[in-house]
Design a protein around this motif. Sequence first.
Motif, mmCIF file in Angstrom:
data_model
loop_
_atom_site.group_PDB
_atom_site.id
_atom_site.type_symbol
_atom_site.label_atom_id
_atom_site.label_comp_id
_atom_site.label_asym_id
_atom_site.label_seq_id
_atom_site.Cartn_x
_atom_site.Cartn_y
_atom_site.Cartn_z
ATOM 1 N N GLY A 47 0.909 -1.610 -0.582
ATOM 2 C CA GLY A 47 0.443 0.434 -0.435
ATOM 3 C C GLY A 47 0.867 0.868 -0.068
ATOM 4 O O GLY A 47 0.487 2.681 -0.489
ATOM 5 N N GLY A 48 2.839 1.313 0.182
ATOM 6 C CA GLY A 48 2.903 1.512 -0.137
ATOM 7 C C GLY A 48 3.109 2.751 1.601
ATOM 8 O O GLY A 48 4.557 3.935 1.001
ATOM 9 N N MET A 49 2.439 2.091 2.572
ATOM 10 C CA MET A 49 3.423 2.184 4.056
ATOM 11 C C MET A 49 5.217 2.516 4.159
ATOM 12 O O MET A 49 5.685 0.940 4.099
ATOM 13 C CB MET A 49 2.430 2.264 4.889
ATOM 14 C CG MET A 49 2.574 2.331 6.356
ATOM 15 S SD MET A 49 1.390 2.059 7.694
ATOM 16 C CE MET A 49 2.357 0.565 7.271
ATOM 17 N N TYR A 50 5.923 2.827 4.275
ATOM 18 C CA TYR A 50 7.166 2.738 5.075
ATOM 19 C C TYR A 50 6.653 2.242 6.701
ATOM 20 O O TYR A 50 6.517 3.169 7.398
ATOM 21 C CB TYR A 50 8.137 3.868 4.694
ATOM 22 C CG TYR A 50 8.368 4.211 3.479
ATOM 23 C CD1 TYR A 50 9.194 3.672 2.774
ATOM 24 C CD2 TYR A 50 7.671 4.662 2.547
ATOM 25 C CE1 TYR A 50 8.921 3.888 0.814
ATOM 26 C CE2 TYR A 50 7.528 5.004 1.461
ATOM 27 C CZ TYR A 50 8.120 4.049 0.652
ATOM 28 O OH TYR A 50 8.577 4.632 -0.685
ATOM 29 N N ALA A 51 7.136 1.193 7.092
ATOM 30 C CA ALA A 51 7.797 1.103 9.113
ATOM 31 C C ALA A 51 9.402 0.104 8.902
ATOM 32 O O ALA A 51 9.899 -0.150 8.002
ATOM 33 C CB ALA A 51 6.314 0.412 8.886
ATOM 34 N N THR A 52 9.158 -0.369 10.172
ATOM 35 C CA THR A 52 10.005 -0.771 10.688
ATOM 36 C C THR A 52 9.823 -1.598 11.284
ATOM 37 O O THR A 52 9.072 -2.153 12.292
ATOM 38 C CB THR A 52 11.101 -0.410 11.899
ATOM 39 O OG1 THR A 52 11.597 1.426 11.032
ATOM 40 C CG2 THR A 52 12.319 -0.809 12.182
ATOM 41 N N ARG A 89 17.500 7.245 3.510
ATOM 42 C CA ARG A 89 16.938 8.480 2.726
ATOM 43 C C ARG A 89 15.722 8.339 2.872
ATOM 44 O O ARG A 89 15.265 9.746 2.706
ATOM 45 C CB ARG A 89 17.784 7.979 1.989
ATOM 46 C CG ARG A 89 17.414 8.938 -0.106
ATOM 47 C CD ARG A 89 17.963 8.376 -0.965
ATOM 48 N NE ARG A 89 17.403 7.711 -1.543
ATOM 49 C CZ ARG A 89 16.165 7.025 -2.215
ATOM 50 N NH1 ARG A 89 16.000 8.236 -2.572
ATOM 51 N NH2 ARG A 89 15.720 6.007 -2.784
ATOM 52 N N ILE A 90 14.507 7.880 2.479
ATOM 53 C CA ILE A 90 13.570 7.972 2.342
ATOM 54 C C ILE A 90 11.853 8.190 3.044
ATOM 55 O O ILE A 90 11.517 9.302 2.993
ATOM 56 C CB ILE A 90 12.706 6.661 1.797
ATOM 57 C CG1 ILE A 90 13.199 6.345 0.634
ATOM 58 C CG2 ILE A 90 10.979 6.571 1.263
ATOM 59 C CD1 ILE A 90 12.874 4.955 -0.088
ATOM 60 N N VAL A 91 12.867 7.893 4.121
ATOM 61 C CA VAL A 91 11.934 8.084 5.784
ATOM 62 C C VAL A 91 12.095 9.062 6.301
ATOM 63 O O VAL A 91 11.767 10.780 6.457
ATOM 64 C CB VAL A 91 11.797 6.724 6.524
ATOM 65 C CG1 VAL A 91 11.205 7.500 7.431
ATOM 66 C CG2 VAL A 91 10.839 5.664 6.105
ATOM 67 N N HIS A 92 13.493 9.558 6.540
ATOM 68 C CA HIS A 92 14.439 10.374 7.746
ATOM 69 C C HIS A 92 14.778 11.843 6.657
ATOM 70 O O HIS A 92 15.824 12.285 6.869
ATOM 71 C CB HIS A 92 15.033 9.632 7.892
ATOM 72 C CG HIS A 92 14.279 8.962 9.427
ATOM 73 N ND1 HIS A 92 13.837 8.782 10.256
ATOM 74 C CD2 HIS A 92 15.026 7.307 9.281
ATOM 75 C CE1 HIS A 92 13.152 8.032 11.091
ATOM 76 N NE2 HIS A 92 13.961 6.936 10.647
#
Length: 162
Positions: A47-52, A89-92
């Motif tokens: 769905g395009g969500m970034y997470a750890t 790079r993407i998230v932070h």
Amino acid sequence: MSLVTLLPFIVLIGAMFLMTRSAKKKQQQAVEMRNAMQPGSGIRTIGGMYATVKEVNEDTVLVDAGPGVELLFAKNAIGAVLSDDEYNRIVHGIEHDLKSDSDVVPDDASSLTETDESADAAAASDDKPVDLGKKDETEEQTADAEADEEPKKTDGDSDAKK
């Protein structure tokens, strides 16, 4: 039956075999990627969500989507496991500096191609503007008309009737 009539069927069967083979290969790579997830890995869901990743179970993955936000996803909902550099790079917005030892490339490419002599010649030619534009028709007609006119009499004689 001749070989010519069988050829289209053979080509069609071969194309179907190649397509299913490549689809199976991609599916196997996705399964391997999902099995390689470990706690602490950065992921992107389908769905395009970034997470750890916080915890990996048999069919589910518990992810940390932000401070105090833990979400449970099905393993097959994970679209990509990202490298640490790419995730940061993407998230932070943290750029990993791979080019720290390389030369700085200037914004103006002319400094890469000009020599000192050509730069001096360009500076000297900047003193006089060069008109490369086309003259308007009215300017050309005025210049032609002035050249065609007879010289005016200046000694008082005129062509007026007396």
